[in-house]
Write a protein that holds these residues in place. Structure first.
Motif, PDB file in Angstrom:
ATOM      1  N   UNK A  73       6.188  -5.072   6.717  1.00 42.77           N
ATOM      2  CA  UNK A  73       7.485  -4.200   6.612  1.00 42.77           C
ATOM      3  C   UNK A  73       6.924  -2.731   6.218  1.00 42.77           C
ATOM      4  N   UNK A  74       7.010  -1.975   7.334  1.00 43.63           N
ATOM      5  CA  UNK A  74       6.528  -0.603   7.119  1.00 43.63           C
ATOM      6  C   UNK A  74       7.600   0.535   6.958  1.00 43.63           C
ATOM      7  N   UNK A  75       7.633   0.773   5.772  1.00 43.89           N
ATOM      8  CA  UNK A  75       8.663   1.784   5.237  1.00 43.89           C
ATOM      9  C   UNK A  75       8.067   3.011   5.059  1.00 43.89           C
ATOM     10  N   UNK A  76       6.771   3.180   5.199  1.00 41.25           N
ATOM     11  CA  UNK A  76       6.014   4.140   5.102  1.00 41.25           C
ATOM     12  C   UNK A  76       5.987   5.391   6.183  1.00 41.25           C
ATOM     13  N   UNK A 106       0.930  -1.109  -0.058  1.00 38.68           N
ATOM     14  CA  UNK A 106       0.150  -0.147   0.106  1.00 38.68           C
ATOM     15  C   UNK A 106       1.084   1.228  -0.055  1.00 38.68           C
ATOM     16  N   UNK A 107       0.749   1.884  -0.928  1.00 40.23           N
ATOM     17  CA  UNK A 107       1.460   3.253  -1.027  1.00 40.23           C
ATOM     18  C   UNK A 107       0.461   4.177  -0.514  1.00 40.23           C
ATOM     19  N   UNK A 108       1.119   5.469   0.337  1.00 40.33           N
ATOM     20  CA  UNK A 108       0.415   6.492   0.985  1.00 40.33           C
ATOM     21  C   UNK A 108       0.844   7.998  -0.055  1.00 40.33           C
ATOM     22  N   UNK A 109       0.006   8.790  -0.075  1.00 31.91           N
ATOM     23  CA  UNK A 109       0.328  10.065  -0.658  1.00 31.91           C
ATOM     24  C   UNK A 109       1.465  10.745  -0.283  1.00 31.91           C
TER      25      UNK A 109
END
Length: 404
Positions: free
Chosen positions: A223-226, A190-193
């Protein structure tokens, strides 16, 4: 010690008819179904010239018996087959199809007569929706019943004291071809803005089929790279029951759940999650699908439905499936006035079934027959079903003469 030959018996109130069966559960192997077999014992004096019939029926019930709308009952008969047992329409030996029948005929004497039914391959398995604790009467269910009765003719009025009913179950076991299958991992990103890097989730189960009472292990990696924080990880086992016969409605019930993990921005979560879907933990929840009869301690969560190719699902009553649902609750400020969250989810389907039991060779079975009254209250301290037992009594040994 060799397994005992347990025989379940039930005799009507006027003692004219008694039913003896070697089992209560009949297995659907998808490509074939165990036949229903047993023996009827008659009392010629009590019959007073009446005939004896036995029926096997499958009924889909989607409301209580006392519910009625414009004269339409909330039940549908999916299958009904009737045989005349006495006077016999064929030679006695021609009606013997199993070794258990042969042993019962030797034990019970000349007034015992065999019966035998083969199920069609398009009938559903036994499923019952669990009622709430305060509900009364029978609720939504697919039920199988053996009924023996004496009457002047097959379509004549049947008196309750001259009939006996036995609830049986049609069950499925895990197919051997799928027991060792290992499902592929399920992944989602999932990509976030306002984040350069995504949130990536991977989940995997050890196998495709789990047995009732078996602990499930879910391998989870987040894996939370956001730049977003995962404020909660919710993992549930959902039972999905689809009533396909009349409405195609689906009911989703959570039968096991684990939650509480957090994954801050820039971190990774790796863990194995143990899940145990059990009826014992869901006794008070209305609408959960069960294997077989309602409110009985010897049942469990309904098994996954396995449908034979080519069979119309619309005639199968209630279809049951299972999935593990994974939801990640993402903290985020969507507007200046409202602190809201968003959700990342994925699902992993699996089957929940009975293992195939160890088969006992007929040569290993003891010759002794152990008679047990056909009441589920004898199993694990259950309470008898008053409706089921009404008008029926144990025949004791008066209809089971000693072997000659």
């Amino acid at each position: 010690m060799s397994p005992k030959n347990v025989v379940f018996k039930k005799i009507c109130k006027d003692k004219s008819v008694g039913v003896y069966m070697g089992r209560r559960d009949f297995v659907d192997r998808v490509d074939s179904v165990d036949p229903v077999d047993g023996v009827i014992v008659i009392d010629r004096d009590a019959l007073q010239g009446r005939k004896v019939f036995v029926t096997v029926s499958c009924t889909f019930r989607y409301g209580r018996d006392d519910m009625d709308v414009m004269g339409i009952a909330f039940r549908r008969e999916l299958y009904l087959s009737t045989r005349q047992v006495y006077p016999p329409l064929q030679d006695r030996e021609q009606g013997v199809h199993t070794r258990m029948q042969a042993k019962l005929l030797r034990k019970l004497g000349d007034d015992a007569h065999p019966f035998f039914f083969e199920f069609p391959d398009n009938l559903p398995c036994s499923v019952a929706m669990q009622p709430a604790p305060h509900d009364e009467g029978k609720q939504c269910a697919v039920e199988f019943e053996v009924k023996a009765f004496s009457a002047e003719a097959q379509d004549a009025k049947v008196h309750k004291r001259s009939s006996v009913k036995l609830m049986i179950r049609k069950v499925q076991y895990a197919p051997e071809s799928q027991e060792g299958a290992v499902p592929r991992p399920v992944e989602i990103s999932r990509d976030f803005a306002i984040s350069d890097q995504p949130l990536h989730v991977t989940a995997r189960l050890d196998k495709e089929i789990f047995y009732h009472g078996e602990t499930m292990r879910l391998h989870l990696e987040v894996v939370n790279n956001s730049s977003k924080n995962v404020k909660n990880v919710i993992i549930s086992v959902d039972q999905v029951s689809t009533v396909v016969l009349y409405s195609n409605d689906s009911y989703v019930k959570c039968v096991a759940i684990e939650e509480g993990d957090t994954v801050p921005a820039g971190t990774t979560l790796r863990r194995d999650v143990l899940l145990l879907p059990l009826l014992a933990n869901n006794r008070e929840r209305r609408g959960i699908a069960l294997d077989g009869k309602l409110k009985h301690e010897d049942t469990n969560l309904a098994s996954s439905s396995v449908v034979k190719p080519g069979v119309l699902k619309e005639v199968l009553g209630i279809l049951v499936s299972y999935r593990v649902m994974l939801k990640l609750i993402i903290a985020g400020l969507l507007s200046s006035s409202c602190l809201c969250g968003s959700e990342v989810s994925l699902e992993l389907p699996f089957k929940l079934m009975h293992p195939k039991p160890d088969t006992v060779k007929e040569s290993e079975m003891e010759e002794e027959l152990v008679f047990q009254e056909f009441k589920r209250s004898y199993l694990r301290g259950m309470i008898a079903d008053d409706d089921e037992e009404e008008g029926n009594v144990s025949g004791g040994d008066d209809m089971a003469p000693k072997e000659k």
